[in-house]
Motif scaffolding. Structure first.
Motif, mmCIF file in Angstrom:
data_model
loop_
_atom_site.group_PDB
_atom_site.id
_atom_site.type_symbol
_atom_site.label_atom_id
_atom_site.label_comp_id
_atom_site.label_asym_id
_atom_site.label_seq_id
_atom_site.Cartn_x
_atom_site.Cartn_y
_atom_site.Cartn_z
ATOM 1 N N GLU A 164 0.854 -1.196 0.000
ATOM 2 C CA GLU A 164 0.000 0.000 0.000
ATOM 3 C C GLU A 164 0.885 1.239 0.000
ATOM 4 N N LEU A 165 0.633 2.141 -0.912
ATOM 5 C CA LEU A 165 1.407 3.373 -0.967
ATOM 6 C C LEU A 165 0.480 4.576 -1.063
ATOM 7 N N THR A 166 0.995 5.732 -0.648
ATOM 8 C CA THR A 166 0.246 6.977 -0.781
ATOM 9 C C THR A 166 0.854 7.807 -1.900
ATOM 10 N N LEU A 167 -0.006 8.386 -2.726
ATOM 11 C CA LEU A 167 0.433 9.199 -3.857
ATOM 12 C C LEU A 167 -0.124 10.600 -3.719
ATOM 13 N N ASP A 168 0.755 11.586 -3.808
ATOM 14 C CA ASP A 168 0.389 13.002 -3.762
ATOM 15 C C ASP A 168 0.773 13.616 -5.099
ATOM 16 N N GLN A 169 -0.203 14.238 -5.789
ATOM 17 C CA GLN A 169 0.048 14.891 -7.074
ATOM 18 C C GLN A 169 -0.458 16.326 -7.026
ATOM 19 N N ARG A 170 0.314 17.262 -7.616
ATOM 20 C CA ARG A 170 -0.039 18.687 -7.527
ATOM 21 C C ARG A 170 0.203 19.383 -8.859
ATOM 22 N N HIS A 171 -0.707 20.303 -9.180
ATOM 23 C CA HIS A 171 -0.579 21.077 -10.421
ATOM 24 C C HIS A 171 -1.430 22.337 -10.312
ATOM 25 N N LEU A 172 -0.993 23.395 -10.997
ATOM 26 C CA LEU A 172 -1.768 24.641 -11.017
ATOM 27 C C LEU A 172 -2.981 24.560 -11.938
ATOM 28 N N ASN A 173 -2.945 23.609 -12.884
ATOM 29 C CA ASN A 173 -4.021 23.478 -13.858
ATOM 30 C C ASN A 173 -4.883 22.272 -13.512
ATOM 31 N N ALA A 174 -6.182 22.479 -13.351
ATOM 32 C CA ALA A 174 -7.069 21.401 -12.919
ATOM 33 C C ALA A 174 -7.122 20.262 -13.938
ATOM 34 N N ARG A 175 -7.131 20.605 -15.222
ATOM 35 C CA ARG A 175 -7.205 19.558 -16.253
ATOM 36 C C ARG A 175 -5.934 18.708 -16.252
ATOM 37 N N ALA A 176 -4.787 19.354 -16.130
ATOM 38 C CA ALA A 176 -3.528 18.614 -16.092
ATOM 39 C C ALA A 176 -3.447 17.737 -14.845
ATOM 40 N N LEU A 177 -3.980 18.241 -13.726
ATOM 41 C CA LEU A 177 -3.976 17.470 -12.498
ATOM 42 C C LEU A 177 -4.807 16.194 -12.650
ATOM 43 N N GLY A 178 -5.972 16.319 -13.280
ATOM 44 C CA GLY A 178 -6.802 15.150 -13.524
ATOM 45 C C GLY A 178 -6.114 14.143 -14.431
ATOM 46 N N ALA A 179 -5.400 14.640 -15.435
ATOM 47 C CA ALA A 179 -4.686 13.750 -16.356
ATOM 48 C C ALA A 179 -3.550 13.014 -15.640
ATOM 49 N N MET A 180 -2.899 13.687 -14.705
ATOM 50 C CA MET A 180 -1.828 13.044 -13.948
ATOM 51 C C MET A 180 -2.363 11.873 -13.131
ATOM 52 N N TRP A 181 -3.495 12.064 -12.493
ATOM 53 C CA TRP A 181 -4.070 10.986 -11.695
ATOM 54 C C TRP A 181 -4.516 9.821 -12.577
ATOM 55 N N GLN A 182 -5.087 10.136 -13.740
ATOM 56 C CA GLN A 182 -5.491 9.062 -14.646
ATOM 57 C C GLN A 182 -4.280 8.278 -15.137
ATOM 58 N N ASP A 183 -3.202 8.994 -15.451
ATOM 59 C CA ASP A 183 -1.975 8.320 -15.886
ATOM 60 C C ASP A 183 -1.419 7.411 -14.792
#
Length: 413
Positions: free
Chosen positions: A279-298
Motif C-alpha cells: 500500500e502506498l500513498t500518492l500526492d500529485q499537484r498542479h496549477l491546472n485542474a485539467r492537467a492534475l486530472g490527467a496526472m491521476w489518470q496516468d
C-alpha cells in the motif's frame, strides 16, 4: 504599544524550546506538545481584551470586536510535522498575535472592523494523512464519514484523537459558523521553497495554491516463501509498486506537475515472504485542474499495467483532493503594496504546498497569502530557517496589510 517584530522572533524561539527537541519541532496535531503550544498561545492572548474559544472542529479563535461586525481573519497553524522546522505554521499565528496587540493598542480595543486570529487544527495532516482538517471543517468541504476511517500508524482513529482534546468528529462541520462574518482572510507563511532566495527578495505575494490529488494505491499479490519460490512465478506486490515509483517521475515531467509517493507499507512484512500486499500513498499537484486530472489518470493506468505484468491487481482509494485556488486580486495588490513600503522589490508566485488559505478561499472568503523567504528553500526539516531580519520584515508587512485590508473591508458595501 507599537508593533514589535523582535518580540515575535523571541516568541518563536520560546515555542521552539517548549515543543521541540534535537530532531526539530514535535507539535503534531492532537499530541501533548501541540496542546502545550496552544497553552503557550492562550497565555499571551489572555493579556488582550479578546474573546477566546475552540470551535466544534478544534480550531482556536481569538476575537477583538470592532466598530463593524464584519471580520478580518488572520490565520495560521501551530501544528507541525514530526521533526519539523521552527517556523512552519507557527510564524503565521505569532505574527498575527503581534498585529493583534498593535491594533488593540492603537484603537483602544475597538478597531474599525472585527479582527480575529485563528489557529487552525491539523493543517499538516502528518498524523492521519489528510491535510487542512480544521479549515476544511470550517469551509464545508468535509466528509465526517470519510474522516472517521482515518487512522494513524498506531491504529488510533482521528475520532479518538479528537476526543482527547474535547472534540467530536460528527460535530466538526458546525465550525462552518465561524466564517459567516468573514470579509477577508490573511495568512503569512514561510515560502518553503527556493524562489524568493534565488531572486534575492525577502518577501513575495502569493497568487494562489496548486490543486492536489491524494490517494492510496494498493497492489495485491500473493505471499510465498522467499526461499522456495522461483523469481519468474512470484506475484510480488512490491515489484509492481517499485515500477510505479519510477513512473510517477515521468508523469510529473510529462504534465509539468509534481508527484510524490510518501509512504509504503508491505504485508506480511517479514524477510522470509514475498510481499502479498503493498500500500502506498500518492500526492500529485498542479496549477491546472485539467492537467492534475490527467496526472491521476496516468497514475492509475500505470499502476494497473504494472500490476498486470506481475500477476497482481491494483485498487485505488481517495484520501483527499482540492482544486487549484486563485487568491483575491485586490488583496494581492494590497499585499504587494505593503511589501514595497518596506523593501524595493517583490515577486508574485504560486504556492506548491497546501495552506489553510486555500480552504478559506474556496468557501468564498476574499483571501491572500504573504510569503517570506526560506533559506535553502528547505522546510519540514529541522534545518528550516529564515533570516531574523526577514522574519521581522514579514511581521511588518502583515501589519501594513492588515491596515489595508481593514480599510478595504470598510469600503465594501
Amino acid at each position: 504599544m507599537p508593533l514589535d517584530p523582535t518580540r515575535t522572533v523571541q516568541e518563536l524561539k520560546d515555542l521552539r524550546h517548549l515543543t521541540g527537541d534535537d530532531n526539530g519541532a514535535q507539535r503534531v496535531a492532537f499530541t501533548d506538545p501541540w496542546l502545550a503550544a496552544r497553552a503557550f498561545l492562550k497565555q499571551r492572548l489572555d493579556a488582550l481584551p479578546v474573546e477566546q474559544h475552540m470551535d466544534p472542529a478544534g480550531n482556536y479563535w481569538a476575537t477583538l470586536k470592532g466598530e463593524s461586525p464584519r471580520e478580518l481573519l488572520i490565520g495560521g497553524h501551530l501544528d507541525s510535522v514530526p521533526n519539523g522546522g521552527w517556523l512552519d505554521g507557527c510564524l503565521n499565528v505569532l505574527a498575527g498575535l503581534e498585529v493583534l496587540r498593535r491594533v488593540n493598542e492603537q484603537y483602544g480595543g475597538r478597531p474599525p472592523v472585527t479582527l480575529r486570529l485563528v489557529d487552525w487544527a491539523d493543517e499538516e495532516g502528518a498524523r492521519f494523512g489528510r491535510s487542512l482538517y480544521g479549515s476544511s471543517a470550517a469551509s464545508g468541504f468535509f466528509d465526517p464519514e470519510q474522516m472517521a476511517r482515518l487512522k494513524d500508524r498506531d491504529g488510533v482513529t482521528l475520532g479518538q484523537a479528537l476526543e482527547k482534546v474535547g472534540v467530536t468528529l460528527a460535530e466538526a462541520p458546525q465550525a462552518q459558523a465561524e466564517l459567516k462574518g468573514a470579509a477577508a482572510y490573511l495568512e503569512l507563511h514561510i515560502e518553503q521553497g527556493p524562489v524568493l532566495e534565488g531572486l534575492g527578495l525577502p518577501l513575495g505575494a502569493v497568487a494562489g495554491t496548486v490543486g492536489v490529488e491524494r490517494h492510496t494505491i494498493t497492489f495485491h499479490g500473493q505471499a510465498a516463501h522467499s526461499g522456495s519460490t522461483p523469481m519468474n512465478v512470484r506475484k510480488d506486490a512490491l515489484l509492481a509498486a517499485a515500477k510505479l515509483a519510477q513512473e510517477i517521475y515521468k508523469i510529473a515531467e510529462r504534465h509539468g506537475g509534481v508527484c510524490t509517493i510518501g509512504s509504503v507499507k508491505t504485508l506480511p512484512g517479514i524477510v522470509t515472504s514475498v510481499v502479498e500486499t503493498c500500500e502506498l500513498t500518492l500526492d500529485q499537484r498542479h496549477l491546472n485542474a485539467r492537467a492534475l486530472g490527467a496526472m491521476w489518470q496516468d497514475a492509475q493506468d500505470a499502476a494497473s499495467r504494472f500490476a498486470d505484468e506481475g500477476g497482481c491487481s491494483a485498487s485505488f482509494t481517495d484520501i483527499w483532493n482540492i482544486e487549484p485556488i486563485l487568491f483575491h486580486p485586490e488583496l494581492i495588490a494590497a499585499t504587494e503594496a505593503s511589501i514595497l513600503e518596506l523593501v524595493p522589490g517583490t515577486h508574485r508566485l504560486p504556492s506548491g504546498p497546501l495552506h489553510d488559505a486555500a480552504e478559506v478561499a474556496r468557501a468564498g472568503v476574499p483571501t491572500v497569502m504573504l510569503f517570506v523567504q526560506s533559506l535553502r528553500g528547505i522546510s519540514h526539516n529541522k534545518i528550516e530557517d529564515t533570516l531574523e531580519e526577514h522574519i521581522e520584515l514579514s511581521v511588518q508587512a502583515l501589519d501594513r496589510l492588515t491596515d489595508k485590508a481593514m480599510a478595504w473591508i470598510k469600503a465594501q458595501r
